[in-house]
Motif scaffolding. Structure first.
Motif, PDB file in Angstrom:
ATOM      1  N   PHE A  56       0.830  -1.222  -0.004  1.00 16.24           N
ATOM      2  CA  PHE A  56      -0.065  -0.065  -0.037  1.00 16.24           C
ATOM      3  C   PHE A  56       0.809   1.209  -0.032  1.00 16.24           C
ATOM      4  O   PHE A  56       2.034   1.058   0.190  1.00 16.24           O
ATOM      5  CB  PHE A  56      -0.928   0.209   1.170  1.00 16.24           C
ATOM      6  CG  PHE A  56      -0.136  -0.077   2.580  1.00 16.24           C
ATOM      7  CD1 PHE A  56       0.112   1.340   3.195  1.00 16.24           C
ATOM      8  CD2 PHE A  56       0.212  -1.340   3.118  1.00 16.24           C
ATOM      9  CE1 PHE A  56       0.620   1.251   4.621  1.00 16.24           C
ATOM     10  CE2 PHE A  56       0.750  -1.066   4.408  1.00 16.24           C
ATOM     11  CZ  PHE A  56       1.088   0.054   4.923  1.00 16.24           C
ATOM     12  N   LYS A  57       0.512   2.626  -0.390  1.00 20.67           N
ATOM     13  CA  LYS A  57       1.013   3.658  -0.441  1.00 20.67           C
ATOM     14  C   LYS A  57       0.771   4.856   0.749  1.00 20.67           C
ATOM     15  O   LYS A  57      -0.542   4.509   1.035  1.00 20.67           O
ATOM     16  CB  LYS A  57       0.814   4.280  -1.764  1.00 20.67           C
ATOM     17  CG  LYS A  57       1.309   3.403  -3.051  1.00 20.67           C
ATOM     18  CD  LYS A  57       1.102   4.214  -4.153  1.00 20.67           C
ATOM     19  CE  LYS A  57       1.453   3.437  -5.522  1.00 20.67           C
ATOM     20  NZ  LYS A  57       3.119   3.156  -5.332  1.00 20.67           N
ATOM     21  N   VAL A  58       1.575   5.416   1.262  1.00 10.92           N
ATOM     22  CA  VAL A  58       1.320   6.366   1.956  1.00 10.92           C
ATOM     23  C   VAL A  58       1.727   7.893   1.586  1.00 10.92           C
ATOM     24  O   VAL A  58       2.833   8.013   1.078  1.00 10.92           O
ATOM     25  CB  VAL A  58       2.130   6.283   3.365  1.00 10.92           C
ATOM     26  CG1 VAL A  58       1.801   7.636   4.327  1.00 10.92           C
ATOM     27  CG2 VAL A  58       1.879   4.952   3.921  1.00 10.92           C
ATOM     28  N   THR A  59       0.775   8.914   1.253  1.00 16.35           N
ATOM     29  CA  THR A  59       1.249  10.025   0.634  1.00 16.35           C
ATOM     30  C   THR A  59       1.275  11.265   1.827  1.00 16.35           C
ATOM     31  O   THR A  59       0.494  11.098   2.589  1.00 16.35           O
ATOM     32  CB  THR A  59       0.153  10.286  -0.378  1.00 16.35           C
ATOM     33  OG1 THR A  59      -1.113  10.527   0.077  1.00 16.35           O
ATOM     34  CG2 THR A  59       0.373   9.462  -1.494  1.00 16.35           C
ATOM     35  N   PHE A  60       1.695  12.104   1.520  1.00 17.39           N
ATOM     36  CA  PHE A  60       1.517  13.422   2.321  1.00 17.39           C
ATOM     37  C   PHE A  60       2.158  14.873   1.558  1.00 17.39           C
ATOM     38  O   PHE A  60       2.621  14.705   0.492  1.00 17.39           O
ATOM     39  CB  PHE A  60       2.287  13.529   3.610  1.00 17.39           C
ATOM     40  CG  PHE A  60       3.853  13.460   3.461  1.00 17.39           C
ATOM     41  CD1 PHE A  60       4.713  14.587   3.385  1.00 17.39           C
ATOM     42  CD2 PHE A  60       4.541  12.284   3.095  1.00 17.39           C
ATOM     43  CE1 PHE A  60       5.966  14.584   3.668  1.00 17.39           C
ATOM     44  CE2 PHE A  60       5.965  12.446   3.212  1.00 17.39           C
ATOM     45  CZ  PHE A  60       6.492  13.396   3.362  1.00 17.39           C
ATOM     46  N   THR A  61       1.684  15.786   2.015  1.00 16.69           N
ATOM     47  CA  THR A  61       2.115  17.063   1.487  1.00 16.69           C
ATOM     48  C   THR A  61       3.093  17.829   2.196  1.00 16.69           C
ATOM     49  O   THR A  61       3.062  17.641   3.491  1.00 16.69           O
ATOM     50  CB  THR A  61       0.792  18.193   1.335  1.00 16.69           C
ATOM     51  OG1 THR A  61      -0.303  17.345   0.866  1.00 16.69           O
ATOM     52  CG2 THR A  61       0.941  19.405   0.686  1.00 16.69           C
ATOM     53  N   ALA A  62       4.276  18.140   1.390  1.00 20.24           N
ATOM     54  CA  ALA A  62       5.324  18.731   1.862  1.00 20.24           C
ATOM     55  C   ALA A  62       5.393  20.287   1.306  1.00 20.24           C
ATOM     56  O   ALA A  62       5.080  20.427   0.083  1.00 20.24           O
ATOM     57  CB  ALA A  62       6.527  18.137   1.912  1.00 20.24           C
ATOM     58  N   THR A 104       3.503  16.606  -3.437  1.00 22.28           N
ATOM     59  CA  THR A 104       3.242  15.358  -2.830  1.00 22.28           C
ATOM     60  C   THR A 104       4.112  14.303  -2.819  1.00 22.28           C
ATOM     61  O   THR A 104       4.860  14.130  -3.677  1.00 22.28           O
ATOM     62  CB  THR A 104       2.173  14.881  -3.720  1.00 22.28           C
ATOM     63  OG1 THR A 104       0.862  15.718  -3.655  1.00 22.28           O
ATOM     64  CG2 THR A 104       1.213  13.545  -3.184  1.00 22.28           C
ATOM     65  N   CYS A 105       4.355  13.700  -1.515  1.00 19.96           N
ATOM     66  CA  CYS A 105       5.480  12.624  -1.524  1.00 19.96           C
ATOM     67  C   CYS A 105       4.745  11.376  -1.235  1.00 19.96           C
ATOM     68  O   CYS A 105       3.782  11.286  -0.461  1.00 19.96           O
ATOM     69  CB  CYS A 105       6.223  13.003  -0.437  1.00 19.96           C
ATOM     70  SG  CYS A 105       7.283  14.466  -0.585  1.00 19.96           S
ATOM     71  N   THR A 106       5.216  10.359  -1.876  1.00 24.94           N
ATOM     72  CA  THR A 106       4.551   9.036  -1.887  1.00 24.94           C
ATOM     73  C   THR A 106       5.637   7.948  -1.214  1.00 24.94           C
ATOM     74  O   THR A 106       6.745   7.676  -1.846  1.00 24.94           O
ATOM     75  CB  THR A 106       3.995   8.501  -3.045  1.00 24.94           C
ATOM     76  OG1 THR A 106       2.965   9.636  -3.637  1.00 24.94           O
ATOM     77  CG2 THR A 106       3.356   7.372  -3.011  1.00 24.94           C
ATOM     78  N   SER A 107       5.466   7.134  -0.343  1.00 26.06           N
ATOM     79  CA  SER A 107       5.994   6.000   0.168  1.00 26.06           C
ATOM     80  C   SER A 107       5.282   4.931  -0.165  1.00 26.06           C
ATOM     81  O   SER A 107       4.113   4.900   0.092  1.00 26.06           O
ATOM     82  CB  SER A 107       6.419   6.275   1.819  1.00 26.06           C
ATOM     83  OG  SER A 107       7.037   7.229   2.104  1.00 26.06           O
ATOM     84  N   THR A 108       5.945   3.634  -0.404  1.00 29.38           N
ATOM     85  CA  THR A 108       5.477   2.351  -0.508  1.00 29.38           C
ATOM     86  C   THR A 108       5.853   1.373   0.270  1.00 29.38           C
ATOM     87  O   THR A 108       6.990   1.331   0.466  1.00 29.38           O
ATOM     88  CB  THR A 108       5.593   2.058  -2.367  1.00 29.38           C
ATOM     89  OG1 THR A 108       5.284   2.617  -3.006  1.00 29.38           O
ATOM     90  CG2 THR A 108       4.970   0.592  -2.355  1.00 29.38           C
ATOM     91  N   TYR A 109       4.790   0.746   0.848  1.00 25.52           N
ATOM     92  CA  TYR A 109       5.168  -0.160   2.089  1.00 25.52           C
ATOM     93  C   TYR A 109       4.787  -1.581   1.533  1.00 25.52           C
ATOM     94  O   TYR A 109       3.501  -1.668   0.990  1.00 25.52           O
ATOM     95  CB  TYR A 109       4.475   0.193   3.240  1.00 25.52           C
ATOM     96  CG  TYR A 109       4.781   1.208   4.149  1.00 25.52           C
ATOM     97  CD1 TYR A 109       5.768   1.027   5.086  1.00 25.52           C
ATOM     98  CD2 TYR A 109       4.422   2.563   3.521  1.00 25.52           C
ATOM     99  CE1 TYR A 109       6.309   2.235   5.805  1.00 25.52           C
ATOM    100  CE2 TYR A 109       4.993   3.595   4.323  1.00 25.52           C
ATOM    101  CZ  TYR A 109       5.866   3.494   5.455  1.00 25.52           C
ATOM    102  OH  TYR A 109       6.537   4.572   6.312  1.00 25.52           O
ATOM    103  N   SER A 110       5.421  -2.467   1.725  1.00 24.50           N
ATOM    104  CA  SER A 110       5.285  -3.807   1.610  1.00 24.50           C
ATOM    105  C   SER A 110       5.351  -4.736   2.748  1.00 24.50           C
ATOM    106  O   SER A 110       6.324  -4.801   3.128  1.00 24.50           O
ATOM    107  CB  SER A 110       6.052  -4.557   0.622  1.00 24.50           C
ATOM    108  OG  SER A 110       5.852  -3.981  -0.790  1.00 24.50           O
TER     109      SER A 110
END
Length: 256
Positions: A56-62, A104-110
């Motif tokens: 799944f992905k986690v996004t945030f605004t910086a 927008t920054c996006t991290s992907t977690y497995s």
């Protein structure tokens, strides 16, 4: 992705060691960098079974007037100062940020349950935070920007009998609600839970709730209804903070 699953017997020193830079310290803001609007898995809970990988992905605004150089996200169970499970990236380069002064920054977690979820106690409320570094060296880190749920994947079955049945006779509808155990990598009955018996008339696309029945000590559920017409029967579980909602695949009964 860097992951830490810290058991209850583990010392506080190890828990502190898990929170490596920039995660080790409390919230900090240097200059005019800002982080906000963290969204985990598109706003949905994260359900994990016994063996399946869940991504799944986690996004945030910086934002920063000088532009954003890198970002990072944190997911943890427990408290920030003493978490019992902690997920983040091995390096800021694993979080991709768009270009500009507000990005927008996006991290992907497995997530693999055998590595990342060692105990059923990890199910429930998790917290998330984010970090951003600006191109001029400014930075911002927020460690508790909200919560989401990591849940034990659930399964639900149904069997309506007899099939076919004479109109006016009794139909017995049985099923079982189970959920993943991260303690032993098996599925076990979810006991004492309200499960809705639902019916969809032949030719209809919607289900209606007929009654609510609680699962027994093994997760089994059984009830009877009167056969009134052709249609499909199913059980539906609304879910809890630790276990996602699930609907059984419907069982069609022909009424003569």
């Amino acid at each position: 992705m860097r992951r830490f699953a810290i058991g209850a017997a583990t010392s506080g020193a190890l828990a502190l060691l898990a929170l490596t830079v920039p995660a080790a310290h409390a919230d900090t803001v240097v200059g005019d960098t800002n982080v906000s609007n963290v969204v985990v898995n598109g706003g949905k809970n994260v359900a994990v079974g016994t063996t399946n990988k869940v991504t799944f992905k986690v996004t945030f605004t910086a934002s920063d007037p000088a532009g954003i150089a890198s970002g990072q996200t944190y997911l943890y169970h427990g408290t920030w100062s003493d978490p019992d499970a902690f997920w983040t990236q091995d390096s800021p380069s694993e979080t991709i940020c768009t270009s500009g002064t507000t990005v927008t920054c996006t991290s992907t977690y497995s997530i693999w349950p055998e590595y990342d979820l060692h105990y059923n106690a990890f199910a429930g409320t998790w917290h998330f935070g984010a970090y951003a570094k600006a191109k001029d060296g400014d930075s911002a880190k927020r460690t508790n920007l909200g919560t989401f749920h990591v849940q034990r994947y659930s399964k639900l079955t149904v069997n309506a009998s007899p099939e076919p049945v004479t109109k006016g006779r009794t139909i017995t509808v049985a099923g079982k609600l189970t959920r993943a155990s991260w303690d032993d990598r098996q599925y076990h009955g979810y006991t004492g839970q309200p499960v809705k018996l639902q019916f969809r008339k032949a030719g209809s696309s919607t289900y209606s709730t007929v009654k609510t029945v609680n699962t027994d000590g093994s997760g089994n559920v059984k009830t009877t209804v009167t056969a009134s017409g052709d249609g499909t029967w199913r059980y539906y579980f609304a879910g809890t903070s630790t276990t996602p909602a699930v609907a059984a695949t419907g069982d069609y009964v022909d009424v003569k």
